[in-house]
Design an enzyme around this catalytic site. Structure first.
Site, PDB file in Angstrom:
ATOM      1  N   HIS A  31      -1.193   0.343  -9.975  1.00 41.94           N
ATOM      2  CA  HIS A  31      -1.799  -0.643  -9.066  1.00 41.94           C
ATOM      3  C   HIS A  31      -2.352  -1.845  -9.846  1.00 41.94           C
ATOM      4  CE1 HIS A  31      -3.568  -1.053  -4.767  1.00 41.94           C
ATOM      5  NE2 HIS A  31      -3.402  -2.253  -5.320  1.00 41.94           N
TER       6      HIS A  31
ATOM      7  N   GLU B 119      -3.227   7.541  -4.111  1.00 46.27           N
ATOM      8  CA  GLU B 119      -3.726   6.991  -5.375  1.00 46.27           C
ATOM      9  C   GLU B 119      -5.081   7.579  -5.756  1.00 46.27           C
ATOM     10  OE1 GLU B 119      -2.024   2.674  -4.572  1.00 46.27           O
ATOM     11  OE2 GLU B 119      -3.899   2.623  -5.670  1.00 46.27           O
TER      12      GLU B 119
ATOM     13  N   ARG C 284       0.854  -1.175   0.000  1.00 44.03           N
ATOM     14  CA  ARG C 284       0.000   0.000   0.000  1.00 44.03           C
ATOM     15  C   ARG C 284       0.897   1.234   0.000  1.00 44.03           C
ATOM     16  NH1 ARG C 284      -3.506  -2.687  -1.565  1.00 44.03           N
ATOM     17  NH2 ARG C 284      -5.568  -3.061  -0.679  1.00 44.03           N
TER      18      ARG C 284
HETATM   19  C1  GLV Z   1      -5.197  -5.122  -4.008  1.00 46.03           C
HETATM   20  O1  GLV Z   1      -4.374  -4.288  -3.761  1.00 46.03           O
HETATM   21  C2  GLV Z   1      -5.915  -5.840  -3.010  1.00 46.03           C
HETATM   22  O2  GLV Z   1      -5.805  -5.481  -1.832  1.00 46.03           O
HETATM   23  O3  GLV Z   1      -6.630  -6.784  -3.350  1.00 46.03           O
END
Ligand code: GLV
Length: 317
Positions: free
Chosen positions: A283, A265, A236
Site C-alpha cells: 500500500h 490488509e 482498495r
Molecule cells: C490511500 O489509500 C488513501 O486513501 O489516501
C-alpha cells in the site's frame, strides 16, 4: 481543544498541531480498534485518524453524544469511517483529495511496468544469484507502449493514470465509469464493464472504496479478462474478490497482476506471495515524503478551519 493524532505524521505538521491544540500523539502503527475509537470520541474534541482506524457505525453510536466534533482523515479514501453515522453524531469529517493523485497514479504505473516487464521476478532471480547472463529468450514480458489501457473508475486518480498512458505510452484508453467524462485526451467510455475487461490489455482499478464498490471485480469479472490481461489494483482490497484473482493467477487464466492493496490488509495470503506472476506492494500509493506531508497538512488544515468556525475545505459529510 484536545486533538488526537492516531499514527506518526510529518514532524513539521505535527509541530503546527502542537502549537494550536493540546495534542496527543498515539504511538505505534496498529490501527485503532472499534473500542479504542469509541473511547477516543469521548475523550478528544478533534481526531486526525487514518486508514484502518475502525470508525464503524457501531463504534460511533457507542460513543453516544461524543465530545469529538471533527475528524480530519489522513487519506483520500475514508471507507474506514462511517460518515453517515458520524454526521448523525454531529461529527464533521474531511479527507485529503488531489494532493495524492500524482503519487498514486505513479504507483499504478510502477505496477503496470513492473508486472508487464516481470521486474519483481527478475530482481528476485538476480538477488538469488540465479542470473546466467543476457538471454535473447529469457524472461520475456509484455510490451507496454501502444497497448490498450482500461481504467475502471475515471475519477481524479483514474484520469492521472490514463493521462500517463495516453501521452507517455501512446495507449488507446478505454474506461468504465458511472458517468461520461469530459477529458483533455482521447478515451472511449465502455458502459459494460465486462466488455471493457475483454477489450483492454492492461486493466487498472481506481474506484473509491466503500459499500458501492465491494467486490466490483468479482469472479465473473475476472473470468471476463483474457489470458494475457494484466490486472492492477491501486484502490482498495475489498474491491476485488481476492480468492478468485488468486485462482486465476494460479491457473494462468490471466497474464499477471500488480497489487498495492489487499482484502485484509496488512494480511497477504501465502497463496499470493507464492506466485511469480504478480507484483505485490505494501500500500505505497501515496507514500512519498512530499505527498504524505501535503496530506498531513490538509488533514490538519481542515481541523483548524473547523476549530476557527470556518467551512472545512475538504468536508465529506
Ligand atoms: C490511500 O489509500 C488513501 O486513501 O489516501
Amino acid at each position: 481543544m484536545k486533538l488526537l493524532i492516531t499514527r506518526p505524521i510529518d514532524d513539521l505538521v505535527l509541530a503546527q498541531a502542537e502549537e494550536r491544540f493540546e495534542t496527543t500523539y498515539r504511538a505505534g502503527e496498529v490501527p485503532m480498534s472499534a473500542a479504542e475509537v469509541t473511547a477516543a470520541l469521548g475523550e478528544y474534541d478533534a481526531i486526525l485518524p487514518t486508514l484502518g482506524d475502525a470508525f464503524t457505525a457501531a463504534a460511533i453510536e457507542a460513543a453516544g453524544k461524543p465530545r469529538c466534533k471533527v475528524i480530519g482523515n489522513f487519506g483520500v479514501g475514508y471507507n474506514h469511517i462511517d460518515v453517515a453515522a458520524a454526521a448523525k453524531a454531529g461529527i464533521a469529517v474531511s479527507n485529503t483529495p488531489d494532493v495524492l493523485t500524482d503519487a498514486t497514479a505513479d504507483i499504478a504505473w510502477t505496477l503496470i511496468l513492473s508486472t508487464c516487464r516481470r521486474a519483481g521476478e527478475g530482481e528476485r532471480q538476480l538477488r538469488a544469484g540465479e542470473w546466467k547472463g543476457f538471454d535473447p529468450k529469457g524472461m520475456l514480458g509484455t510490451h507496454v507502449t501502444g497497448k490498450t489501457l482500461g481504467v475502471i473508475g475515471m475519477g481524479r486518480i483514474g484520469q492521472a493514470i490514463a493521462k500517463r498512458g495516453h501521452f507517455g505510452f501512446d495507449m488507446p484508453v478505454v474506461y468504465f465509469n458511472r458517468s461520461a467524462k469530459e477529458l483533455p485526451f482521447d478515451a472511449r467510455r465502455i458502459e459494460d464493464m465486462h466488455e471493457l475487461l475483454g477489450v483492454a490489455d492492461i486493466v487498472v482499478v481506481a474506484v473509491p472504496g466503500g459499500a458501492e464498490t465491494v467486490r466490483l471485480i468479482d469472479r465473473a469479472a475476472i473470468a471476463a479478462m483474457r489470458k494475457d490481461t494484466i490486472f492492477v489494483n491501486i484502490s482498495r482490497g475489498e474491491v476485488v474478490e481476492e480468492e478468485a484473482l488468486i485462482d486465476a493467477l494460479e491457473a494462468n487464466a490471466i497474464g499477471g497482476a500488480g497489487l498495492d492493496v489487499y482484502e485484509k490488509e496488512p494480511y497477504v495470503p501465502a497463496r499470493l506471495t507464492a506466485l511469480e506472476n504478480c507484483v505485490l506492494l505494501p500500500h505505497l500509493g501515496s507514500a512519498t515524503v512530499e505527498t504524505r506531508r501535503a496530506m498531513a497538512q490538509m488533514a490538519l488544515d481542515n481541523i483548524i478551519a473547523f476549530a476557527e468556525g470556518r467551512a472545512m475545505p475538504q468536508r465529506v459529510n
